[in-house]
Design an enzyme around this catalytic site. Structure first.
Site, PDB file in Angstrom:
ATOM      1  N   SER A 107       0.836  -1.203   0.000  1.00  0.00           N
ATOM      2  CA  SER A 107       0.000   0.000   0.000  1.00  0.00           C
ATOM      3  C   SER A 107       0.876   1.261   0.000  1.00  0.00           C
ATOM      4  O   SER A 107       1.666   1.459  -0.917  1.00  0.00           O
ATOM      5  CB  SER A 107      -0.968  -0.046   1.185  1.00  0.00           C
ATOM      6  OG  SER A 107      -1.991   0.901   1.056  1.00  0.00           O
ATOM      7  N   ASP A 214     -10.040  -4.648  -4.648  1.00  0.00           N
ATOM      8  CA  ASP A 214      -9.394  -3.675  -3.751  1.00  0.00           C
ATOM      9  C   ASP A 214     -10.081  -2.330  -3.928  1.00  0.00           C
ATOM     10  O   ASP A 214      -9.937  -1.681  -4.962  1.00  0.00           O
ATOM     11  CB  ASP A 214      -7.905  -3.578  -4.091  1.00  0.00           C
ATOM     12  CG  ASP A 214      -7.122  -2.739  -3.083  1.00  0.00           C
ATOM     13  OD1 ASP A 214      -7.734  -1.914  -2.388  1.00  0.00           O
ATOM     14  OD2 ASP A 214      -5.894  -2.913  -3.013  1.00  0.00           O
ATOM     15  N   HIS A 243      -7.859  -5.542  -0.149  1.00  0.00           N
ATOM     16  CA  HIS A 243      -6.636  -4.741  -0.157  1.00  0.00           C
ATOM     17  C   HIS A 243      -5.402  -5.477   0.371  1.00  0.00           C
ATOM     18  O   HIS A 243      -4.311  -5.320  -0.169  1.00  0.00           O
ATOM     19  CB  HIS A 243      -6.852  -3.463   0.651  1.00  0.00           C
ATOM     20  CG  HIS A 243      -5.699  -2.518   0.615  1.00  0.00           C
ATOM     21  ND1 HIS A 243      -5.114  -2.093  -0.562  1.00  0.00           N
ATOM     22  CD2 HIS A 243      -5.005  -1.900   1.613  1.00  0.00           C
ATOM     23  CE1 HIS A 243      -4.122  -1.253  -0.290  1.00  0.00           C
ATOM     24  NE2 HIS A 243      -4.026  -1.133   1.021  1.00  0.00           N
TER      25      HIS A 243
END
Length: 267
Positions: A107, A214, A243
């Site tokens: 991320s 996601d 995610h």
């Protein structure tokens, strides 16, 4: 993991907490770079998988995250996080000189890891990006257009189809559950541009992992950035995954793909 070690380094914004999952004679070094609002303690399982595979594993709590110093989730310049991560790489290399280094960024950590690969070309043996904030991520633009950033925390259900993951995240006192801060959102926008304009990473082997459901960092936006970053790209897109693919219900498949990639690129 019982034998994990703790280090404190002098970070760019104060003391930097680093966790190490040691290996006496590692085949490679793995540096984990966590995402926004969380901390390195959430990576115990992936660290265990990598160590079992022959790696010495390290990862910091970013400034303003976890046990590291700094105002919570305030990142005024992502270049500082890149510098901190590079210092952790130095710690690993000092303990195990000559051992190849793999960086795994999730991320926001994917943004930091990608920028590290640009700033320190040739330093990594491989780069792994999980749900990376890179390319055409629209959230900063939308938030900066508002007079006030809303207090809308990340939904635990957006992380994984495994409800236990969301429940642990919601109960974790080291996770930030408040709103994003405007200087951090501005820094995201700047660094997305910096990485976009920072050039490719040459022949570096790159593994991109992403869930096609996601909703925090949508697949299509990340593809723009990953393809621009270049490298010898391998991608794995997981149907229905959200995610955090390392915490997903199919994480055994994800770990198998990760280890297969590393076996193919490491000496």
């Amino acid at each position: 993991m019982a034998d994990a070690r703790e280090h404190v380094l002098a970070g760019t914004r104060g003391p930097l907490h680093v966790r190490e999952w040691p290996h006496e004679r590692p085949r490679y070094l793995a540096l984990l770079v966590h995402g926004y609002g969380e901390h390195i303690g959430r990576y115990e399982e992936v660290a265990g998988v990598l160590r079992e595979h022959g790696a010495a594993v390290l990862g910091p709590d970013h400034a303003g995250h976890g046990r590291s110093a700094g105002e919570r989730v305030l990142v005024e310049d992502f270049e500082d996080l890149v510098t901190d991560v590079h210092a952790v790489a130095g710690l690993a290399r000092a303990a195990h000189p000559g051992v190849p280094l793999v960086m795994v960024g999730h991320s926001m950590g994917g943004l930091v890891a990608a920028r590290h690969a640009q700033r320190h070309r040739g330093a990594l043996a491989a780069l792994v990006l999980s749900g990376p904030v890179i390319g055409a991520w629209e959230l900063p633009r939308r938030l900066l257009a508002l007079d006030e950033i809303p207090d809308t925390p990340i939904s635990p259900a957006a992380l994984s189809r495994d409800p236990a993951v969301g429940a642990a995240y919601a109960a974790d006192p080291l996770v930030w559950h408040g709103p994003m801060k405007r200087p951090t959102v501005e820094a995201f926008a700047r660094t997305l541009r910096t990485v976009r304009e920072g050039g490719d990473v040459g022949p570096l082997p790159v593994l991109w992992l992403h869930g096609d459901d996601d909703r925090l960092v949508p697949l299509a936006g990340s593809r723009v950035g990953v393809e621009r970053l270049g490298g010898r790209l391998t991608e794995r897109i997981y149907s229905g995954a959200r995610h955090e693919v390392f915490h997903e219900t199919n994480r055994d498949e994800v770990f198998a793909d990760l280890l297969r990639f590393l076996d193919g690129v490491l000496p």
